[in-house]
Design an enzyme around this catalytic site. Structure first.
Site, PDB file in Angstrom:
ATOM      1  N   HIS A 323     -46.879  79.208 -26.718  1.00 33.24           N
ATOM      2  CA  HIS A 323     -46.834  78.985 -28.169  1.00 33.24           C
ATOM      3  C   HIS A 323     -47.126  80.240 -29.008  1.00 33.24           C
ATOM      4  CE1 HIS A 323     -50.935  76.994 -27.148  1.00 33.24           C
ATOM      5  NE2 HIS A 323     -51.183  78.232 -27.516  1.00 33.24           N
ATOM      6  N   HIS A 398     -48.348  73.036 -32.232  1.00 37.20           N
ATOM      7  CA  HIS A 398     -48.917  73.392 -30.928  1.00 37.20           C
ATOM      8  C   HIS A 398     -50.295  72.801 -30.714  1.00 37.20           C
ATOM      9  CE1 HIS A 398     -51.738  76.023 -32.859  1.00 37.20           C
ATOM     10  NE2 HIS A 398     -52.014  76.732 -31.793  1.00 37.20           N
TER      11      HIS A 398
HETATM   12  P1  5GP Z   1     -54.817  77.915 -30.200  1.00 36.46           P
HETATM   13  O1  5GP Z   1     -53.720  78.259 -29.279  1.00 36.46           O
HETATM   14  O2  5GP Z   1     -54.359  77.992 -31.636  1.00 36.46           O
HETATM   15  O3  5GP Z   1     -56.070  78.649 -29.957  1.00 36.46           O
HETATM   16  O4  5GP Z   1     -55.189  76.401 -29.895  1.00 36.46           O
HETATM   17  C1  5GP Z   1     -54.234  75.399 -29.761  1.00 36.46           C
HETATM   18  C2  5GP Z   1     -54.800  74.037 -30.053  1.00 36.46           C
HETATM   19  O5  5GP Z   1     -55.575  73.572 -28.961  1.00 36.46           O
HETATM   20  C3  5GP Z   1     -55.768  73.968 -31.218  1.00 36.46           C
HETATM   21  O6  5GP Z   1     -55.080  73.891 -32.443  1.00 36.46           O
HETATM   22  C4  5GP Z   1     -56.546  72.698 -30.915  1.00 36.46           C
HETATM   23  O7  5GP Z   1     -55.995  71.575 -31.568  1.00 36.46           O
HETATM   24  C5  5GP Z   1     -56.413  72.529 -29.418  1.00 36.46           C
HETATM   25  N1  5GP Z   1     -57.702  72.623 -28.688  1.00 36.46           N
HETATM   26  C6  5GP Z   1     -58.697  73.530 -28.851  1.00 36.46           C
HETATM   27  N2  5GP Z   1     -59.684  73.307 -27.962  1.00 36.46           N
HETATM   28  C7  5GP Z   1     -59.294  72.240 -27.209  1.00 36.46           C
HETATM   29  C8  5GP Z   1     -59.876  71.547 -26.081  1.00 36.46           C
HETATM   30  O8  5GP Z   1     -60.948  71.856 -25.585  1.00 36.46           O
HETATM   31  N3  5GP Z   1     -59.168  70.510 -25.556  1.00 36.46           N
HETATM   32  C9  5GP Z   1     -57.944  70.120 -26.057  1.00 36.46           C
HETATM   33  N4  5GP Z   1     -57.328  69.087 -25.476  1.00 36.46           N
HETATM   34  N5  5GP Z   1     -57.384  70.746 -27.111  1.00 36.46           N
HETATM   35  C10 5GP Z   1     -58.038  71.800 -27.669  1.00 36.46           C
HETATM   36 MN    MN Z   2     -53.129  79.063 -27.574  1.00 35.42          MN
END
Ligand code: 5GP
Ligand code: MN
Ligand code: MN
Length: 475
Positions: A323, A398
């Protein structure tokens, strides 16, 4: 500001093309979601819409929040033949960051009795945390092979199964990578980080399928109610960060030579076919391969843990999506089909049914779109639709997206309180830093149910399955 945002439809908002903007910008969400969206998203989207050669419109997905240069949750496509640019800030620091989900033949009832020891074993098996060292140290030659081969290299090295590769975007190898464009410093940062999870927002989560929304698609994906699945979220670690840092500086330095002015230094960009653009794209693709290799190696480590606890169990890859990318794709813009460099920063490619780039198994139902929620809420598996081609260059959200900054969350939430509350809900957390847990508390994120509903209602991607966490290993 957001003052000139106009409602186009129930969930579609437009910032008309004004001032320096070359195209309009589009945002998706309910009125309340738009009201809650940070001002920075609007300002950053306006900057993106002002970049040379941008096609169609600049887009913010329903999970958008302020990022570095581009918002996170941003999709923007550029036409090289119209002076289009590539932006290192439009891909982000964690190049190739993404999620893959593995589907097991276990039921929730199989895992519940051993949930704690499963979490301990995963925590021990998969190195995590900032600067955590992995088990592998690559020679320079192997580093080059890894950067060129991605997940396919990892499978050749014994990490995983050949059947995994068709279940990755680009078959597990991002073509056009230029390992020579990855500096010695970037390589040094990677040297012992391969197959490590990273920190904070990255996770390794054991989940169960709580609900199926579309049984035909779910069965094509091999998903059924009560089933245990495992999701792995991580990126290119220090290597990708170093590539992004160096190329942002190089793009800024080259800008005046192209007669370009950069409104916001965080928006570093270069013409796609300029030396700075070409060099970045080659190095970025190598960093995407690094992320693919990393998720492949972690997959292998997870399978070893499951095999020890559940001899003979199956953990097949559903799909691996990146992503944070820039990919060359063909899309309809107005009445013509163009070759575009599509930036997805905190956004997932979401190819609809019939797309030739999809493996046979998904050809009729569309691409699996894997969307994180948080360690205490639902996550989703969505599926690509035909509608997303016209709306978003075949892209969807994402994640839930942050509702507040890490700093705000660290102040607002007590890590021990979060872990205890989740334990009460039957969710086991293992973490390397308690501060990380506070920063990543479920309350720090937007409402995933609403983000998924908006995405579904618009047809950016369709709801297929809702997942709930059983155990989450946080980086
Ligand atoms: P990013 O790539 O922007 O850091 O994170 C992607 C998405 O992962 C975030 O927008 C959030 O909704 C989700 N996320 C963050 N921490 C966790 C986690 O511990 N478990 C799950 N299932 N989703 C998470
Ligand atoms: Mn990410
Ligand atoms: Mn990341």
């Amino acid at each position: 500001g957001r003052h000139d945002v106009r409602r186009r439809e129930a969930l579609v908002w437009e910032m008309p093309q004004t001032g320096s903007m070359r195209v309009p910008a589009m945002l998706f969400g309910t009125e309340a979601a738009l009201a809650a969206m940070e001002d920075g998203v609007f300002a950053q989207l306006r900057n993106v819409a002002s970049l040379p050669g941008i096609a169609g419109q600049a887009l913010a997905m329903p999970d958008a929040h302020t990022g570095y240069g581009f918002p996170i949750g941003c999709v923007a496509a550029f036409d090289a033949r119209a002076g289009g640019v590539v932006s290192a800030g439009g891909v982000g620091f964690d190049i190739g960051c993404g999620v893959r989900t593995l589907v097991s033949d276990l039921d929730r009832e199989d895992v519940e009795p051993v949930r704690e020891s499963l979490a301990d074993r995963l925590y021990d098996a998969v190195p995590a945390g900032l600067g955590a060292g992995g088990r592998l140290r690559l020679s320079d030659r192997d580093m080059d092979r890894m950067l060129a081969g991605g997940a396919a290299w990892a499978v050749r090295e014994g990490f995983g199964q050949t059947g995994d590769l068709p279940r990755c975007e680009e078959g597990g190898t991002m073509p056009g990578a230029d390992p020579a464009g990855v500096s010695a410093k970037a390589r040094e940062r990677q040297r012992d980080e391969l197959g490590t999870l990273g920190s904070g927002n990255h996770y390794l989560e054991v989940q169960h399928v709580e609900k199926i929304f579309d049984s035909r698609t779910a069965s094509a994906y091999g998903l059924r109610p009560g089933q245990v699945v495992v999701s792995i979220h991580c990126g290119s670690r220090g290597l990708g960060h170093q590539v992004a840092t160096e190329h942002m500086a190089a793009m800024l330095a080259a800008a005046p030579g192209h007669g370009l002015t950069v409104a916001d230094p965080e928006l570093a960009f270069a013409p796609i076919e300029s030396p700075a653009g070409v060099r970045y794209l080659g190095a970025m693709r190598a960093a995407i391969n690094c992320a693919l290799a990393g998720r492949q190696i972690i997959t292998h480590l997870v399978r070893e843990v499951f095999a020890a606890l559940f001899p003979g169990c199956r953990l097949a890859l559903l799909y691996d999506v990146s992503h944070n990318t820039c990919k060359v794709e063909r899309h309809a813009v107005g009445k013509s089909v163009k070759t575009l460099h599509v930036h997805r920063k905190g956004a997932t490619r979401a190819l609809g049914p019939g797309h030739p780039d999809l493996p046979e198994t998904f050809r009729e139902v569309g691409q699996p779109v894997i969307v994180g929620g948080s360690m205490g809420t639902s996550s989703y598996v969505l599926s690509g639709t035909e509608a997303s081609e016209a709306l978003s260059f075949a892209s969807a959200c994402h994640g839930a997206g942050r509702a507040m900054s890490r700093k705000q969350a660290a102040k607002r939430f007590s890590a021990k309180g979060v872990v205890a509350a989740l334990a009460g809900q039957g969710i086991t957390i293992r973490t390397h830093t308690l501060r990380g847990v506070a920063e990543e508390a479920p309350g720090a994120y937007k409402d995933i149910e609403e983000v998924a509903q908006t995405t579904h209602a618009l047809g950016l991607a369709a709801k297929t399955a809702r997942l709930r966490p059983l155990a989450c290993i946080k980086g």
